[in-house]
Design a protein around this motif. Structure first.
Motif, short mmCIF file in Angstrom:
data_model
loop_
_atom_site.label_atom_id
_atom_site.label_comp_id
_atom_site.label_asym_id
_atom_site.label_seq_id
_atom_site.Cartn_x
_atom_site.Cartn_y
_atom_site.Cartn_z
N CYS A 93 -39.67 -69.00 82.47
CA CYS A 93 -38.54 -68.29 83.07
C CYS A 93 -37.57 -69.25 83.74
N ILE A 94 -38.09 -70.28 84.39
CA ILE A 94 -37.22 -71.27 85.03
C ILE A 94 -36.41 -72.02 83.97
N ILE A 95 -37.05 -72.40 82.86
CA ILE A 95 -36.34 -73.08 81.78
C ILE A 95 -35.24 -72.19 81.21
N LEU A 96 -35.55 -70.90 81.00
CA LEU A 96 -34.56 -69.98 80.45
C LEU A 96 -33.41 -69.73 81.42
N SER A 97 -33.68 -69.83 82.72
CA SER A 97 -32.60 -69.65 83.69
C SER A 97 -31.61 -70.81 83.64
N VAL A 98 -32.09 -71.98 83.24
CA VAL A 98 -31.23 -73.16 83.13
C VAL A 98 -30.63 -73.28 81.74
N ARG A 99 -31.46 -72.97 80.72
CA ARG A 99 -31.02 -73.12 79.33
C ARG A 99 -31.43 -71.88 78.55
N PRO A 100 -30.59 -70.85 78.53
CA PRO A 100 -30.93 -69.59 77.83
C PRO A 100 -31.11 -69.76 76.32
N SER A 101 -30.58 -70.83 75.76
CA SER A 101 -30.70 -71.04 74.31
C SER A 101 -32.02 -71.68 73.90
N ALA A 102 -32.90 -71.95 74.86
CA ALA A 102 -34.18 -72.60 74.57
C ALA A 102 -35.15 -71.58 73.97
N PHE A 103 -35.14 -71.50 72.63
CA PHE A 103 -35.99 -70.53 71.96
C PHE A 103 -37.47 -70.82 72.17
N PHE A 104 -37.82 -72.11 72.25
CA PHE A 104 -39.22 -72.45 72.44
C PHE A 104 -39.75 -71.88 73.75
N ALA A 105 -38.90 -71.84 74.80
CA ALA A 105 -39.33 -71.27 76.08
C ALA A 105 -39.50 -69.77 75.97
N GLU A 106 -38.59 -69.10 75.24
CA GLU A 106 -38.72 -67.66 75.02
C GLU A 106 -39.96 -67.36 74.19
N PHE A 107 -40.21 -68.16 73.17
CA PHE A 107 -41.39 -67.97 72.33
C PHE A 107 -42.66 -68.15 73.15
N LEU A 108 -42.71 -69.17 74.00
CA LEU A 108 -43.89 -69.39 74.84
C LEU A 108 -44.04 -68.30 75.89
N LEU A 109 -42.93 -67.80 76.43
CA LEU A 109 -43.00 -66.72 77.41
C LEU A 109 -43.57 -65.45 76.77
N SER A 110 -43.07 -65.11 75.58
CA SER A 110 -43.58 -63.93 74.89
C SER A 110 -45.04 -64.10 74.51
N SER A 111 -45.39 -65.28 74.01
CA SER A 111 -46.79 -65.56 73.67
C SER A 111 -47.67 -65.54 74.91
N GLY A 112 -47.12 -66.03 76.03
CA GLY A 112 -47.88 -66.00 77.27
C GLY A 112 -48.16 -64.59 77.75
N LEU A 113 -47.21 -63.68 77.57
CA LEU A 113 -47.42 -62.29 77.93
C LEU A 113 -48.51 -61.65 77.07
N VAL A 114 -48.47 -61.97 75.76
CA VAL A 114 -49.51 -61.45 74.87
C VAL A 114 -50.87 -62.01 75.26
N LEU A 115 -50.91 -63.31 75.54
CA LEU A 115 -52.17 -63.95 75.92
C LEU A 115 -52.69 -63.42 77.25
N LYS A 116 -51.78 -63.15 78.19
CA LYS A 116 -52.19 -62.53 79.45
C LYS A 116 -52.79 -61.15 79.19
N GLY A 117 -52.20 -60.42 78.25
CA GLY A 117 -52.70 -59.09 77.94
C GLY A 117 -54.11 -59.11 77.37
N THR A 118 -54.38 -60.08 76.48
CA THR A 118 -55.73 -60.17 75.90
C THR A 118 -56.73 -60.73 76.91
N TRP A 119 -56.29 -61.70 77.70
CA TRP A 119 -57.22 -62.33 78.63
C TRP A 119 -57.55 -61.44 79.83
N VAL A 120 -56.59 -60.67 80.32
CA VAL A 120 -56.89 -59.78 81.44
C VAL A 120 -57.90 -58.72 81.01
#
Length: 299
Positions: free
Chosen positions: A166-193
């Motif tokens: 989220c911090i990376i996206l606040s500085v550089r909204p075009s950083a797709f890798f950060a968006e991809f990791l954020l979305s993947s992190g939400l999915v991983l949080k969902g499975t791990w919780v």
């Protein structure tokens, strides 16, 4: 004490049911938008649906999150009169506060998009989300040690990763890798919780030689999974680490397969040339702005 364990399991299952669809949908939307034209990609605070769908996912969360927060407060008040560990009891209140923060984040998104509050730019919203994830990390698994602490420690690490994205996206909204990791992190949080809930609060999916957490008070005021032998505890730690590695492998393999399928389907629809509502809008005006809460540039 069975009711406390059941309540904890219910909270973990609910969190999983919220995080998994949210992460998967965000991943689908950001991938489709990125494939439309990588050079013009910009991350969105929320990927709004077409007008006819009325963004049911967003408004569903606006209803579900307050209910979940109030249910945590109710469980906290009900547990005050019991003999459970005070740390275990207050964890319900902490979870309620974290849920409220993310609910406030949704309200901020709706207010910004509905009432044109452009004095609050997208990067401010991403910073608010990062703060919410950091608070979640601080409160995640407090008072848990041993196997329980290890499980919640991994969950807290995922919160840190989402905050960093989220911090990376606040500085550089075009950083797709950060968006991809954020979305993947939400999915991983969902499975791990869900894994945490099943491993700590059930007997059927618990670790061999270890009992589920009951919330009973301990002399040191700490919570831990009670294992019969030290070997059972060591084996449990190794198994948890292996399980988390498998969670990562499965989630990221599924995400990359989804990315590949989305790219393949897009090429089939467009005949190898970029097209669609987004590029049509860009070609006509050179702008990628959209009317709040009415359209999302997905094919």
């Amino acid at each position: 004490m069975a009711s406390s364990a059941a309540s904890s399991l219910a909270t973990h299952v609910t969190a999983s049911l919220i995080l998994l669809p949210l992460g998967i949908r965000r991943l689908l939307c950001c991938t489709s938008l990125y494939l439309a034209d990588p050079s013009l990609y910009t991350s969105k605070i929320w990927y709004f649906s077409q007008p006819n769908s009325k963004n049911t996912d967003l408004y569903t969360l606006l209803i579900v999150l307050p209910l979940a927060s109030f249910s945590h407060i109710f469980i906290f008040l009900a547990s005050l009169s019991g003999s459970t560990n005070p740390t275990y009891t207050f964890s319900f209140l902490q979870h309620s506060f974290v849920i409220f923060l993310f609910w406030a984040l949704l309200l901020l998104i709706i207010l910004k998009e509905s009432f044109h509050l452009y004095s609050f730019p997208d990067n401010f919203v991403f910073i608010f989300a990062a703060i919410a994830f950091l608070i979640e990390f601080y409160m995640s698994g407090r008072g848990f040690v041993g196997l329980g602490g290890a499980l919640y420690g991994i969950l807290g690490g995922l919160s840190i990763a989402c905050a960093a994205c989220c911090i990376i996206l606040s500085v550089r909204p075009s950083a797709f890798f950060a968006e991809f990791l954020l979305s993947s992190g939400l999915v991983l949080k969902g499975t791990w919780v869900l894994q945490v809930g099943l491993s700590l609060y059930t007997d059927a999916f618990g670790l061999k030689g270890c009992a589920k957490i009951s919330g009973l008070a301990s002399p040191k005021g700490e919570l831990d999974v009670k294992c019969e032998l030290e070997d059972d505890r060591s084996r449990g730690v190794a198994l948890l680490n292996l399980l988390f590695v498998w969670h990562i492998i499965v989630v990221f393999m599924a995400n990359f397969m989804l990315f590949g399928l989305s790219n393949r389907n897009r090429n089939k629809r467009s005949g190898g040339e970029a097209s669609g509502p987004l590029l049509a809008q860009i070609g006509g005006s050179g702008d990628i702005s959209m009317h709040p809460l009415t359209e999302f540039e997905l094919e």
